[in-house]
Design a protein around this motif. Sequence first.
Motif, mmCIF file in Angstrom:
data_model
loop_
_atom_site.group_PDB
_atom_site.id
_atom_site.type_symbol
_atom_site.label_atom_id
_atom_site.label_comp_id
_atom_site.label_asym_id
_atom_site.label_seq_id
_atom_site.Cartn_x
_atom_site.Cartn_y
_atom_site.Cartn_z
ATOM 1 N N ARG A 332 0.835 -1.208 0.000
ATOM 2 C CA ARG A 332 0.000 0.000 0.000
ATOM 3 C C ARG A 332 0.871 1.260 0.000
ATOM 4 O O ARG A 332 0.616 2.207 -0.768
ATOM 5 N N HIS A 333 1.917 1.258 0.838
ATOM 6 C CA HIS A 333 2.797 2.425 0.911
ATOM 7 C C HIS A 333 3.502 2.691 -0.413
ATOM 8 O O HIS A 333 3.565 3.855 -0.865
ATOM 9 N N LEU A 334 4.002 1.664 -1.058
ATOM 10 C CA LEU A 334 4.707 1.857 -2.329
ATOM 11 C C LEU A 334 3.776 2.376 -3.421
ATOM 12 O O LEU A 334 4.159 3.240 -4.226
ATOM 13 N N LEU A 335 2.542 1.864 -3.466
ATOM 14 C CA LEU A 335 1.589 2.355 -4.470
ATOM 15 C C LEU A 335 1.219 3.809 -4.210
ATOM 16 O O LEU A 335 1.095 4.613 -5.150
ATOM 17 N N ILE A 336 1.040 4.181 -2.954
ATOM 18 C CA ILE A 336 0.699 5.572 -2.635
ATOM 19 C C ILE A 336 1.862 6.493 -2.986
ATOM 20 O O ILE A 336 1.662 7.626 -3.464
ATOM 21 N N LEU A 337 3.105 6.038 -2.763
ATOM 22 C CA LEU A 337 4.263 6.841 -3.178
ATOM 23 C C LEU A 337 4.255 7.080 -4.685
ATOM 24 O O LEU A 337 4.552 8.192 -5.155
ATOM 25 N N ALA A 338 3.914 6.036 -5.458
ATOM 26 C CA ALA A 338 3.853 6.175 -6.912
ATOM 27 C C ALA A 338 2.762 7.162 -7.315
ATOM 28 O O ALA A 338 2.954 8.008 -8.213
ATOM 29 N N ILE A 339 1.578 7.072 -6.670
ATOM 30 C CA ILE A 339 0.483 7.993 -6.988
ATOM 31 C C ILE A 339 0.868 9.424 -6.646
ATOM 32 O O ILE A 339 0.626 10.365 -7.420
ATOM 33 N N ARG A 340 1.505 9.607 -5.480
ATOM 34 C CA ARG A 340 1.907 10.953 -5.079
ATOM 35 C C ARG A 340 2.892 11.558 -6.064
ATOM 36 O O ARG A 340 2.787 12.736 -6.439
ATOM 37 N N GLU A 341 3.872 10.755 -6.517
ATOM 38 C CA GLU A 341 4.854 11.258 -7.479
ATOM 39 C C GLU A 341 4.192 11.619 -8.803
ATOM 40 O O GLU A 341 4.535 12.631 -9.427
ATOM 41 N N CYS A 342 3.213 10.815 -9.238
ATOM 42 C CA CYS A 342 2.525 11.111 -10.507
ATOM 43 C C CYS A 342 1.660 12.359 -10.391
ATOM 44 O O CYS A 342 1.511 13.118 -11.368
ATOM 45 N N VAL A 343 1.055 12.613 -9.202
ATOM 46 C CA VAL A 343 0.288 13.844 -8.997
ATOM 47 C C VAL A 343 1.195 15.064 -9.128
ATOM 48 O O VAL A 343 0.862 16.055 -9.795
#
Length: 425
Positions: A332-343
């Motif tokens: 979950r943490h790694l996916l949220i990091l990816a989403i945050r970077e894409c935002v």
Amino acid sequence: MSSFASCGNLQQTVLVLLLIGTALLQVFVVIEDVTGQRYLFTVFDSALLMAELFYAKILFEARDGIAGISDFAAEVLFLWPLEAGLLLYAAVRYIRMRMRMRYSLSRESIKEGSDNLPDGICFFDEYGTVRLINKKMLSIGMMLFGKEIQTLDELHSALACPQSAVELLDREIALYHFPNGTVHRFTESAIMDRDGKQITEVIAADVTELYAKQKELNCENIRLADANRRMKWILENMNDIVREEETLSMKIRVHDDIGHSILAAKKALMQQQDIAVIRENAVLWETAVDRLYRVNNMPAVQDEWQTVQIRAEELGVEIVFDGVLPEDKLVRHLLILAIRECVTNCVRHAGGNRVFVEVSDDGKKTACAITNNGRAPQRAFVEGSGLSGLRRRIERVGGIMELTGSPRFVLTVILPARSFLHGLL
């Protein structure tokens, strides 16, 4: 027929040598019979030896011409087959004796074999007196209490209170470190001999290499335990860490905006620009200060996903989510990091306002595809520090990160099954 006394010197010499050789072989055979406790053979071979020696006396007297010697006893035709038979018998017994010695154990071979052992070993009788001890145990005894081991009680006393140069590592398992750098473990066991008497066996096993490996393993376990504690602390405080990083990142950007506004206002005042330009710069400055105030007073958010959503809303980005975030903390943490970077990249580079996230999980892996409605990259792009750091984190746990720039930007993350990631925790 000719007698021994009347035959030539050569024939007499050969017969005498033959007799002497047979007698010598018979001596070895008798000694072996006595050593091997073969009493019937001992009596028989001793009788043959005595007969040969007596017959040798007869031949020498016949050669010297002493009167009274029987002619038949000194007949050459009788001597040759007799001596040949005796020699053949003695040779066969001697050969069998040597073969038996080669393939059987004797007291000497047992002692020699025990001396070549890398471990110390000794045996004590029912009275505690040493009966067999090898060279290694002798040297160990000298290091333990300065003299050779004589009794079992002496060994017990030395093990209970060794010399200062000997270090007691573990009393429970009798583990000792000796001045020559070796480590030995002492074990004691009781055995019974063939007569029913109790024999005490003491072995000092050389465990130097095993002890060194155990020390290395203990050090490695300590390092792993420390790393595991740090990892657990990071996972338990992941939300706070991410929030602090996010806040710091926003403060850095606000700081840049304020610096830009100050420089713009200074330039406008120094160049005496139009009042509309000055007002426009003042609005930018006011906005940056207000944003800094809101960052400093941003309420604590417990959920990491909620933090990303709030950040995206502040940046004017809508996250369109399809699927369900996994329950596993690390995935979950790694996916949220990816989403945050894409935002962030959607606002900074693509000029978009919507980020599309699609998550799927088939039980073996979790896949996530992220894109946006902004401009596609006009040329081959180079990963910045944000994407590079994200890639390192994902690949560190065995995951895959792929970037596509045409016809639109797509970031794909594939993470392995949860059981693998649980092993890393």
